[in-house]
Design a protein around this motif. Sequence first.
Motif: not given
Length: 376
Positions: A161-169, A174-176, A182-186
């Motif tokens: 959720f944090a990855v998507q919310i931060a990207a939306a802003r 960068i995610g560990t 890794h593919e899913h995070l990308s």
Amino acid sequence: MRAIAYSKYGHSDVLELVDLPVPKVGPDSVLVAVRAASVNPVDWKVREGYLDGLMDTTFPVVPGWDVAGVVERVGLDTPELSVGDEVYGYVRKDWMHGGTFAQYVAAPVRTLARKPATLSFEEAAAVPLAGLTAFQTIERAGVREGQTVLVHAAAGGVGQFAVQIAAARGARVIGTASARNHEHLSALGAQPVAYGAGLVDDVRALAPDGVDVVLDYGTDDLVGTTRALLRPGGSVASIVDAKARDELGGHYVWVRPSTPDLEALAALIDAGQVRVDVAEVFDLADAAAAHEAEPVAARARQGRRPGLTRRVRVAARGGRRGWRRTCSAVALGAASVTVHGDPLDDRDARPAARRPGRDARVLAGRDGHEPVAVAG
């Protein structure tokens, strides 16, 4: 009404399917006919008494804080909602008693918002606790457009959720995570880096000048990596390590119910900027099985780091026989998530129990408003 309840602290065998009175509705509350309720790691901690020193308990306890359903009755002063409204929420009250693993729950209006229009009840129930945790840490850390944000445990339920919310802003993320995720995070909008001794160097390779924000949902060395990577004037927020506040001058966050934050999450979801996926669903009568899936992985790993536990989130639809996957094209959390201080990252999930970035448990209601168990 039918409900899952327990009359003493203990393991999952204290959970019983019982008949209880329909809850009374206070002046600032509404009665919600539960269509889905989410299972979170905090549920077994409460059930086993680990939060007894923090929150009062009145037995019998109906567990569960996450919910999605329909307003059945309104209180004396609840202009925010009307009968028939479809809602979702994080119904954490000030004491443990009347939770969401039931046909009905009395919910203060401050804990609810209208359900995202694009989500099913099962999907919506998987959002509140994990989604609010991510949203509120991002708010506290002040993430904004143009910043570089490092998310620890980015493949966990809260982390995604944090990855998507931060990207939306408009932030660069960068995610560990473990290499298998890794593919899913990308796909979610993050640049992945692997856990381990080379983490600082790997992040530096992507961000030579360091990062503006560190969001911690589970890392082995928050202080060391933050001091090595955070730019002067940067911000750090953690749900698992008080050192974020005490040693780094940042924020140590415990998620709160919040109608405005739920509304903001719903807007992001309906705009297609945050995706949610439910893998499987349990019937209400199988809530003990849903609870059993949470502590197995965690207890095997307790002691790896003091005060921290890990757990797998899974679920099934159709009871204990004939389970089938019910995946949508959108994605919620990983097989593990971070909830209330638990770093449930993807490093510790049992391989047989997980699909990277795709497992969430839900108790879903069907005809007659009887909820089934959901892991959010």
